[in-house]
Enzyme design. Structure first.
Site: not given
Length: 152
Positions: A94, A101
């Protein structure tokens, strides 16, 4: 992106020639000159993940519940270790997804690019695969002793 990070990014960009690469390495060492600084930067990254990423918080809560359930069911140390590793793998992925991103957003800004979509989607898919695997492992380790404990 953190406000103070934006200033750091614009100041530390150097060319990738052999001389520039060495300068960039020296710059990297200058940023984290000692071990406590490295841990502080890592803690800031973890705090950023907790504060800004809803899915990271969800995984932390679910992981804590699963680990608490494992303790309550008195799983052996090997089973608890497997639970910790699977939860940690999901959390690590994560955080890596968040990093990917951020880097993609930094590189392309607000423009659309099909390769940016692929990078973001596959990073998210990696988290999903790990989360599903983690769920299956938790079920395999927790369900039998839970059924015994509940006398079902």
């Amino acid at each position: 992106m953190l406000p103070q990070t934006n200033n750091l990014l614009s100041e530390e960009i150097t060319p990738l020639s052999s001389q520039g690469h060495q300068a960039a390495r020296r710059g990297a060492w200058r940023i984290a000159a000692d071990l406590p600084s490295s841990f502080r930067y890592a803690a800031q990254g973890l705090a950023y993940g907790i504060v800004s990423q809803r899915n990271f918080r969800i995984h932390v809560v679910i992981g804590a519940v699963v680990f608490g359930l494992g303790l309550w069911l008195q799983l052996n140390l090997n089973d608890l270790a497997v639970l910790v590793l699977t939860v940690a793998a999901v959390l690590v992925l994560e955080l890596l997804n968040t990093s990917i991103e951020a880097v993609v957003d930094l590189a392309i800004g607000r423009r659309f690019h099909p390769l940016a979509r692929i990078a973001k989607d596959t990073a998210a898919a990696a988290v999903m695969v790990a989360a599903i695997s983690s769920l299956l492992i938790a079920l395999l380790l927790l369900l039998p002793p839970l059924l015994i404990r509940l006398r079902l």
